[in-house]
Design an enzyme around this catalytic site. Structure first.
Site, mmCIF file in Angstrom:
data_model
loop_
_atom_site.group_PDB
_atom_site.id
_atom_site.type_symbol
_atom_site.label_atom_id
_atom_site.label_comp_id
_atom_site.label_asym_id
_atom_site.label_seq_id
_atom_site.Cartn_x
_atom_site.Cartn_y
_atom_site.Cartn_z
ATOM 1 N N ASP A 161 126.813 7.309 65.500
ATOM 2 C CA ASP A 161 127.201 8.579 64.880
ATOM 3 C C ASP A 161 128.021 8.302 63.615
ATOM 4 O OD1 ASP A 161 127.756 11.234 64.505
ATOM 5 O OD2 ASP A 161 129.264 11.370 66.096
ATOM 6 N N ASP A 221 133.846 -2.481 63.472
ATOM 7 C CA ASP A 221 134.767 -2.425 62.323
ATOM 8 C C ASP A 221 134.222 -3.275 61.170
ATOM 9 O OD1 ASP A 221 135.129 -4.471 64.154
ATOM 10 O OD2 ASP A 221 137.287 -4.635 63.867
ATOM 11 N N ASP A 253 126.741 8.502 59.345
ATOM 12 C CA ASP A 253 127.355 9.343 58.316
ATOM 13 C C ASP A 253 127.821 8.499 57.133
ATOM 14 O OD1 ASP A 253 126.911 11.609 59.774
ATOM 15 O OD2 ASP A 253 128.939 12.401 59.506
ATOM 16 N N LYS A 293 131.346 -3.284 70.219
ATOM 17 C CA LYS A 293 132.745 -3.717 70.176
ATOM 18 C C LYS A 293 132.984 -4.470 71.481
ATOM 19 C CE LYS A 293 136.784 -3.763 68.167
ATOM 20 N NZ LYS A 293 137.052 -4.517 66.941
ATOM 21 N N TYR A 353 129.393 10.226 74.733
ATOM 22 C CA TYR A 353 129.055 11.636 74.547
ATOM 23 C C TYR A 353 128.280 12.210 75.735
ATOM 24 C CZ TYR A 353 130.095 10.574 69.598
ATOM 25 O OH TYR A 353 130.694 10.187 68.416
#
Ligand code: ATP
Length: 340
Positions: free
Chosen positions: A235, A211, A239, A178, A131
């Site tokens: 992020d 994951d 959520d 990851k 980002y």
């Protein structure tokens, strides 16, 4: 007196923030509350200035800021970016701190009761990663158009977010990445994580690929205490955790500069234009953000008192329609204050 600034903003921001500040006032703390209620889309439409230098100076001079939400369909996304990015970048709020605590069983989508009492914090790196807006477009408009977004990971940025995560952990730290697929940044995170882990033998240390982390968070969120991740994984996971703990209306967050201690505190939800002005927005996200704000100023017992009051109000069903209740924003806020 400690000064805190408040930016109610747009949409349901002013409604929920009003409940946050009323709750702070009910605590009778030595706080001077400086409300910047002109920082909103209406002002931007008239002046084309989202956050003036004077307003920014007021924010910078304060101990912390409570924010509602910014954004409005009448203005472009530059407006929200000018407010939020200016605060995040110029004040270097490198930690995004997202607690997820389940206040009542009935708010959890999880079937097994023993897997429900979620109480964890997602620590999301807030200034780098995917980002950071580095990148560009090549051969724009052709069939060979190529879009690049660069995933930036610096030793400085990775070390300081890991340091912060370890500094707030009580039981365990789980680093999520990851690194099996995103190798270069992944190896930097792994190296920094191993180094800092060796200095904290008192904590349980785990690592998950993103994951698997998503799957385990849903299967049994109680296994997590502090989860630390880069900007994009943080992020997404925050959520997910927010939903597990009762949904957007109850979720609080903080953007913190771990070095100066300055924080920008805001509910996780946005301006919710679909319900703005109806007086039914859930004020809990803002009230719990206000509790986080005073907790970081040292008012630990008072912050806990606010969380307890929220707990009692939820238990009693004194909540807004999104949580299955019938109260207005005002009455839900007042019910919480009555339990303080
Ligand atoms: P923005 O673009 O500012 O993020 P949005 O509408 O896309 O706004 P949210 O504001 O997060 O995103 O809202 C998503 C959904 O959740 C909406 O349907 C909204 O009504 C609901 N919602 C968000 N906050 C609350 C709240 N405090 N109380 C009740 N419902 C809420």
């Amino acid at each position: 007196m400690t000064t805190i600034t408040v930016i109610p903003g747009d949409g349901i921001g002013p409604e929920v923030t009003h409940q946050g500040t009323e709750t702070l006032e009910a605590l009778g703390l030595a706080l001077d509350i400086d409300v910047l209620d002109h920082v909103n889309a209406e002002t931007y439409l008239q002046t084309r200035t989202a956050l003036s230098d004077d307003d920014f100076a007021r924010v910078r001079a304060s101990a912390s800021t409570l924010l509602g939400a910014v954004g409005d369909a009448r203005v472009d996304s530059d407006y929200a970016r000018q407010v939020l990015l200016r605060l995040r970048i110029e004040l270097d709020l490198f930690v995004n701190y997202r607690p997820a605590r389940l206040f009542h069983d009935r708010l959890s989508p999880l079937r097994q009761p023993e897997h429900r009492p979620i109480d964890c914090v997602i620590v999301r790196e807030n200034t780098e990663g995917l980002y950071s807006q580095a990148g560009g477009v090549l051969r724009s408009g052709t069939e060979h158009e190529t879009a690049l977004d660069v995933d930036i990971n610096t030793f400085h940025g990775v070390s300081r977010i890991l340091d912060f995560a370890f500094s707030i952990a009580t039981r365990s730290v789980c680093m999520v990445d990851k690194s099996n697929a995103v190798r270069h940044g992944g190896q930097l995170w792994q190296r920094c994580f191993q180094e800092i882990s060796s200095r904290h033998p008192e904590l349980e240390i785990t690592h998950e690929y993103v994951d698997a982390a998503a799957m385990k968070l849903v299967a049994d969120p109680t296994r997590f205490d502090v989860i630390v991740a880069n900007n994009s994984y943080g992020d997404i996971l925050s959520d997910l955790a927010a939903e597990l703990a009762g949904g957007l209306g109850t979720s609080a967050s903080a953007n913190i500069n771990g070095a100066t201690g300055f924080g920008l505190f805001e509910p996780v939800h946005g301006t919710a234009p679909d319900i703005a002005g109806q007086g039914i927005a859930n004020p809990i996200g803002s009230i719990l953000s206000a509790a986080l704000l005073i907790e970081r100023l040292g008012y630990t017992a008072e912050a806990q008192a606010v969380r307890n009051a929220v707990n009692v109000a939820i238990e009693a069903g004194q909540v807004t329609p999104d949580l299955g209740g019938q109260l207005s924003t005002k009455d839900a806020g007042a019910a919480i204050r009555a339990h303080l």
